[in-house]
Design an enzyme around this catalytic site. Structure first.
Site, PDB file in Angstrom:
ATOM      1  N   HIS A 177      -2.347   6.574   3.894  1.00 64.77           N
ATOM      2  CA  HIS A 177      -0.905   6.756   3.951  1.00 64.77           C
ATOM      3  C   HIS A 177      -0.540   8.064   3.230  1.00 64.77           C
ATOM      4  CE1 HIS A 177      -0.568   2.876   5.622  1.00 64.77           C
ATOM      5  NE2 HIS A 177       0.011   2.204   4.648  1.00 64.77           N
ATOM      6  N   CYS A 202       0.807  -1.231   0.000  1.00 62.52           N
ATOM      7  CA  CYS A 202       0.000   0.000   0.000  1.00 62.52           C
ATOM      8  C   CYS A 202       0.839   1.279   0.000  1.00 62.52           C
ATOM      9  CB  CYS A 202      -0.987   0.004   1.166  1.00 62.52           C
ATOM     10  SG  CYS A 202      -0.301  -0.458   2.749  1.00 62.52           S
TER      11      CYS A 202
HETATM   12  C1  11C Z   1       1.619  -1.215   6.448  1.00 65.16           C
HETATM   13  N1  11C Z   1       2.028  -1.277   4.065  1.00 65.16           N
HETATM   14  O1  11C Z   1       1.173  -0.065   6.315  1.00 65.16           O
HETATM   15  C2  11C Z   1       1.918  -2.075   5.269  1.00 65.16           C
HETATM   16  C3  11C Z   1       0.897  -3.141   5.215  1.00 65.16           C
HETATM   17  O2  11C Z   1       3.236  -5.604   2.047  1.00 65.16           O
HETATM   18  O3  11C Z   1       1.100  -5.627   1.906  1.00 65.16           O
HETATM   19  C4  11C Z   1       0.917  -3.966   3.967  1.00 65.16           C
HETATM   20  C5  11C Z   1       2.069  -4.897   3.910  1.00 65.16           C
HETATM   21  C6  11C Z   1       2.143  -5.431   2.531  1.00 65.16           C
HETATM   22  O4  11C Z   1       1.817  -1.732   7.536  1.00 65.16           O
END
Ligand code: 11C
Length: 356
Positions: free
Chosen positions: A263, A130
């Site tokens: 994010h 993400c």
């Molecule tokens: C987080 N991006 O915000 C991560 C979650 O590789 O799909 C997703 C982890 C992934 O913690």
């Protein structure tokens, strides 16, 4: 009539967002939508497009007759079950990290490399992480025009990146701290949380290695060589693969902030061709899935609070770096459960269905 879609992990944070996305579509190409989850959640009844659908237990035979199976489950579950779905004839669109860097598995962001969906020797297509995904539509558009050379990124990642347990943890911490004037004396946030019975740190069972409420935690994922966090290496490796620039220079620092969903990324991007703020704004403004919100004099910039729940990536604070030629500074916000996860997976599934 119409292909059969399956959603594996229907009851998790991303699965729930996926159902919301499917419900909000004016029309869908699917003849049937099958919901699948672990034995613990099987038997639950969820509403999908106005109909009650009973969640099925994850077993090989649930994939019989399925054309596209979307997986929103942990890496180890995808690693085992996506190939089973593919063996049974489905195209698996997997949101885990299990297959992203497999050379026989395309890693797809439709705005950047939709053509890759048909090149899937294993019957599996991967959906990016993400954090990477939140900047790919913008970086893909700028790369096509200005030839991207390097990316230096700092992320501000929401609690829901760690799924429902991350959301629950942040709310539990906020509730325990509400009305307390903590954070003034060193260490007292952790003490107040522990006294209130809220887990602090991974060993106590929190999804985060330190308190997140009233805090900023420079860590996401697991420890890799030389002090890198797995999330930072994913940003590097996945950006290279999606953009098709194997030598792209990327350096990322991933940070968790007390935001529930969306994010944000601060990006320092250097290009091989002449770039200007106006030209970049024009290119970004022409993208159907990007909103440029960039008028500091009017207090206009992207924030997670304004972005959450929406589909577009929001880009602002676009500046020419003062000491770095052909380099832009940008601030990007993307809903990590939507474009960062469920929405992109669903768009890939739709692209597969449309390709036949
Ligand atoms: C987080 N991006 O915000 C991560 C979650 O590789 O799909 C997703 C982890 C992934 O913690």
């Amino acid at each position: 009539d119409g292909p059969v879609l399956a959603l594996v992990g229907a009851t998790g944070a991303v699965g729930t967002t996926m159902i919301d996305i499917i419900d909000s579509r004016e029309s869908v190409p699917w003849g049937e939508i099958r919901l699948i989850a672990s034995a613990r959640s099987a038997g639950k009844v969820l509403r999908v497009r106005g109909e009650d659908v009973t969640v099925l237990e994850l077993k090989p035979e649930v994939f019989d007759g399925v054309d596209v199976a979307m997986f929103d489950v942990p890496d180890e579950v995808s690693a085992e079950w996506a190939p089973i779905a593919a063996e049974r004839g489905a195209v698996a669109v997997d949101n885990s990290g299990a297959f992203r860097m497999d050379p026989d598995v395309p890693l797809v962001v439709p705005e950047v490399n939709a053509d890759k969906v048909t090149d899937r020797p294993k019957g599996i297509i991967a959906n990016p992480n993400c954090t990477t995904l939140s900047m790919m539509a913008a970086m893909g558009a700028l790369h096509r025009e200005f030839d991207l050379q390097s990316l230096v990124v700092a992320s501000y990642q929401a609690a829901s990146g760690a799924g429902q347990p991350g959301i629950d943890q942040l709310y539990a911490e906020i509730a325990a701290l509400a009305g307390r004037r903590v954070g003034i004396v060193s260490g007292d946030i952790a003490t107040v949380l522990a006294d209130a019975g809220v887990a602090v740190g991974s060993e106590a069972g929190s999804p985060f290695p330190a308190p997140l409420a009233l805090n900023v935690v420079p860590w996401a994922g697991s420890l890799k060589e030389d002090g890198w966090a797995s999330e930072e290496l994913k940003v590097r490796n996945e950006s290279r693969k999606i953009l098709g620039i194997p030598e792209l220079k990327v350096s990322a620092t991933c940070v968790r902030v007390p935001v529930v969903t969306t994010h944000a990324l601060s990006i320092h991007a250097t290009f091989g061709r002449d770039v200007s703020v106006d030209a970049a704004r024009k290119v970004l403004g022409e993208q159907p899935t990007i909103v440029v919100k960039d008028d500091p004099a009017a207090g206009e910039w992207p924030t997670p609070a304004d972005t959450v729940g929406g589909e577009p990536t929001v880009v602002g604070r676009i500046r020419q770096a003062l000491d770095f030629p052909n380099t832009l500074e940008l601030f990007v916000c993307g809903d990590n459960l939507r474009k960062g996860a469920a929405l992109n997976t669903y768009e890939v599934a739709e692209t597969v269905a449309a390709a036949g």
